[in-house]
Design a protein around this motif. Structure first.
Motif, PDB file in Angstrom:
ATOM      1  N   MET A 236      -6.888   1.521  24.185  1.00  0.00           N
ATOM      2  CA  MET A 236      -5.653   0.303  24.392  1.00  0.00           C
ATOM      3  C   MET A 236      -4.620   0.586  22.673  1.00  0.00           C
ATOM      4  N   LEU A 237      -5.077   0.468  21.809  1.00  0.00           N
ATOM      5  CA  LEU A 237      -4.186   1.052  20.847  1.00  0.00           C
ATOM      6  C   LEU A 237      -3.556   1.937  20.997  1.00  0.00           C
ATOM      7  N   LEU A 239      -2.312   3.465  23.744  1.00  0.00           N
ATOM      8  CA  LEU A 239      -1.265   2.617  24.524  1.00  0.00           C
ATOM      9  C   LEU A 239      -0.061   2.008  23.425  1.00  0.00           C
ATOM     10  N   ALA A 240      -0.311   1.293  23.186  1.00  0.00           N
ATOM     11  CA  ALA A 240       0.832   0.426  22.474  1.00  0.00           C
ATOM     12  C   ALA A 240       1.783   1.476  21.631  1.00  0.00           C
ATOM     13  N   ALA A 241       0.855   2.364  21.126  1.00  0.00           N
ATOM     14  CA  ALA A 241       2.192   3.304  20.518  1.00  0.00           C
ATOM     15  C   ALA A 241       2.642   4.053  21.236  1.00  0.00           C
ATOM     16  N   VAL A 243       3.707   3.284  24.117  1.00  0.00           N
ATOM     17  CA  VAL A 243       4.874   2.253  25.110  1.00  0.00           C
ATOM     18  C   VAL A 243       6.035   2.385  23.583  1.00  0.00           C
ATOM     19  N   GLN A 244       5.305   2.400  22.055  1.00  0.00           N
ATOM     20  CA  GLN A 244       6.866   1.869  20.964  1.00  0.00           C
ATOM     21  C   GLN A 244       7.770   3.147  20.919  1.00  0.00           C
ATOM     22  N   ARG A 247       9.967   3.960  24.078  1.00  0.00           N
ATOM     23  CA  ARG A 247      11.076   3.445  23.589  1.00  0.00           C
ATOM     24  C   ARG A 247      12.314   4.351  22.292  1.00  0.00           C
ATOM     25  N   ALA A 250      13.611   7.268  23.041  1.00  0.00           N
ATOM     26  CA  ALA A 250      14.927   6.943  24.177  1.00  0.00           C
ATOM     27  C   ALA A 250      16.237   6.653  24.019  1.00  0.00           C
ATOM     28  N   ALA A 257      13.129   5.730  29.039  1.00  0.00           N
ATOM     29  CA  ALA A 257      12.009   5.554  29.570  1.00  0.00           C
ATOM     30  C   ALA A 257      11.654   4.806  29.691  1.00  0.00           C
ATOM     31  N   THR A 258      10.153   4.658  30.614  1.00  0.00           N
ATOM     32  CA  THR A 258      10.036   2.805  30.971  1.00  0.00           C
ATOM     33  C   THR A 258       8.379   4.179  31.005  1.00  0.00           C
ATOM     34  N   VAL A 259       7.372   3.009  30.872  1.00  0.00           N
ATOM     35  CA  VAL A 259       5.604   3.300  30.965  1.00  0.00           C
ATOM     36  C   VAL A 259       5.775   1.460  32.108  1.00  0.00           C
ATOM     37  N   GLY A 260       5.535   1.666  32.799  1.00  0.00           N
ATOM     38  CA  GLY A 260       5.658   0.759  34.767  1.00  0.00           C
ATOM     39  C   GLY A 260       4.581   0.650  34.942  1.00  0.00           C
ATOM     40  N   VAL A 262       0.405   0.919  34.524  1.00  0.00           N
ATOM     41  CA  VAL A 262      -1.156   1.399  33.447  1.00  0.00           C
ATOM     42  C   VAL A 262      -1.970   0.936  34.064  1.00  0.00           C
ATOM     43  N   TRP A 279       1.651   5.434  33.206  1.00  0.00           N
ATOM     44  CA  TRP A 279       2.868   6.815  33.354  1.00  0.00           C
ATOM     45  C   TRP A 279       3.882   6.906  32.624  1.00  0.00           C
TER      46      TRP A 279
END
Lengths: 395, 395
Positions: A236-237, A239-241, A243-244, A247, A250, A257-260, A262, A279
């Motif tokens: 999960m950590l 994932l946080a990296a 997602v950030q 953004r 991009a 860019a989008t992580v829509g 999970v 994704w």
């Protein structure tokens, strides 16, 4: 112009979700109801409906096999989860309404006129967008399509069979494609370009390249209460990296860019996840900027992103584009030109060599893929009139 | 000691997932199979099985109503998603095996002896941990319990009814509780304290406080391809901040915090999410440190975390603890004492005033809530022998 309103009302009941949005996924009961609605509207106008090997529906006025390729209008009726009412259906309802308008004026076509209902444009259920048009053109191999699975593990082949479409016949359909001389798709704009520029209708220049990548972020499941922070391998950590980074990269490269989506396993409150699948959707120009975002996101996740789809830039032919813009704009002058970051069946057909064009109808907030997606009725009717002028010019 | 191995093998087939872990959720078919197994093992030992209003099962040797409150061993048989084989079942299998060992030695109890199978300890399906013991003691109100829903929207009342347990009777059961004079729960350790200290069996001093909080992170659904970064309100970015803050705040305050469960809506690749719901699990001492982590995580998410459960620190009674440690340790001296960050039914009973104690069996990696959870057979058998010595001392 009452035909637009009554069609819109009939469609509005199908697949409505508690959110106020729509859940209309390929080869479901809702999809079947939408197909029945399409067949009914075609029959009411004495059009002949034929399917194709790709699962798309075609309503024909005239005989494209006897009288040469026709002009085809169309779009799709499926939706993303909790999507809006306009993305897709507006194009098909406007096509029928434009035909009504032309017939009421005493016009008749000089060539066959078709209205297409493309299957599974959103890819919401099986993960491949524009599946119907890609199967039609051969961009999606039938074996791959049949094996696609939804979240419940149902294959596309099983879902199509359950809906009465024999999956053994899925695939490229040159006969259906040959009937399409020109394709014109009207669509709600999915941005605020027309709203900012104060025009009800615009015409597409290009579809920016876009793709989807899957990132399998692996860790080690463990007890949330008893495992020391230092002993954890928590995806999960990661994932946080991811997602950030998506953004930030991009923004730096001026693409989106989008992580829509999970999926977390096992997704229990008191367990450190063993795996998080994310994704990434990334789009824009130039292509190397998109590729760099994907690479940076992969590096942030410590994985190689798996490319699930990639659509190269599509530039619509300039001659048809300008002719459509002139006709759509009417007396005040040509409709404005804009590009888009969303994929469409028109882009798949254009890439396959079918002369294609797109009209966009103003979206006051730009919001799409959401229950809040909207277009004013006056703008929808302006779209119908613009589409009718385009048909009058091209057919 | 063959009874341990054969019971273990029989249980090992129930609810096994492709991951190699277990999916044994409350009031499912698998839960029913586990209950049948429990009834069968009790019957084989001429024990009488009675249910209670909370959905727990009690196997009795002797009559606690006639002969006064008994000594009860026990644990639970349900699991987290893809959990390990030991968390829960080890306590119940060890209880039956300890009874076999004592009977084989010619021992007979001076007071009624019970083995408890608590319902829904993990809370994996309906979100409330220790639901069976909390219903029993009145810590979980029956109306709230009945209305709990699983991921499919099925209520606990519906699930219990489908499994043959009338949900109208759910609730506090003083009669069942009165039968429990002393409760001793054996459990696999969910950490490496015993492994680091090189002891096969330990005894619990306390359960550190722990809780679960839900964070509803709201944004605005929108099209992933056409919405400018500056126009987005993307709750996935908020999730990233929440996850990182949870780790950083927990590290700074020397507690543990985990985001193990996340639900994304609409969870489509090409849509910016409208909402991300995240669950925070936080535990440790002192209590204000846990509260501060929760507050910092809420601030990072811009929301007030909703407390779904909170278990204050539980300190097991020192007299019983020391007596159990002395008996469990046997000739070499008392078993070592350790505290734990995991919740247990023994903690719920202790907080309700039932004299309670816990034994832990060594876990070589400390991993739990994972298919990789493990205990060596020699350590499990040492746990059975320690539990038998405790029973001999207390009953």
């Amino acid at each position: 112009m009452t035909s637009f309103g009554s069609m819109w009302d009939d469609l509005g009941e199908v697949g409505r979700a508690p959110s106020g949005g729509y859940r209309r996924f390929a080869w479901t009961r809702e999809d079947g109801a939408l197909r029945d609605w399409f067949r009914g509207e075609a029959a009411r106008r004495s059009m002949t409906v034929v399917g194709d090997r790709a699962g798309n529906l075609w309503a024909w006025d005239g005989d494209p096999d006897a009288d040469g390729p026709g002009l085809v209008l169309g779009s799709h009726l499926d939706s993303v989860p909790d999507g809006g009412a306009f993305d897709g259906p507006l194009g098909i309802v406007s096509a029928f309404a434009a035909l009504d308008l032309l017939r009421a004026s005493g016009w008749s076509a000089s060539r066959p006129l078709g209205i297409a209902c493309f299957a599974d444009e959103e890819g919401a259920r099986f993960g491949v967008a524009c599946a119907g048009s890609k199967l039609l053109t051969g961009d999606l191999a039938p074996d791959r399509a049949r094996a696609l699975t939804d979240a419940d593990g149902t294959t596309l082949a099983e879902a199509a069979a359950a809906a009465g479409h024999d999956p053994r016949h899925l695939g490229r359909d040159d006969e259906a494609l040959r009937r399409v001389g020109t394709y014109v798709e009207l669509h709600v704009e999915q941005g605020r370009w027309l709203a900012d520029g104060d025009a009800p209708v615009g015409v597409a220049t290009a579809i920016r390249p876009h793709g989807r990548w899957r990132l399998d972020l692996r860790g080690r499941a463990d007890h949330a209460g008893t495992t020391r922070l230092a002993d954890r391998d928590d995806p999960m950590l990661t994932l946080a990296a991811v997602v950030q980074t998506a953004r930030e990269a991009a923004a730096a490269l001026d693409v989106v860019a989008t992580v829509g989506k999970v999926v977390v396993r096992p997704n229990a409150v008191n367990a450190i996840p063993s795996e998080v699948t994310a994704w990434l959707d990334a789009r824009g120009l130039p292509v190397p900027a998109v590729r760099q975002v994907v690479a940076e996101v992969g590096a942030a996740g410590g994985v190689d992103p798996v490319e699930e789809s990639w659509v190269p830039p599509v530039v619509f032919g300039a001659a048809l584009r300008d002719r459509v813009a002139a006709a759509a704009g009417g007396d005040p002058g040509p409709a404005p030109l804009l590009d888009t970051g969303a994929g469409h069946d028109a882009g798949i057909l254009a890439a396959a060599g079918v002369p294609s064009a797109m009209l966009f109808v103003r979206n006051p907030t730009g919001v799409s893929h959401s229950p809040a997606e909207h277009a004013e009725t006056a703008d929808c009717l302006a779209g119908v009139e613009a589409l009718a002028r385009v048909v009058r010019d091209l057919a």
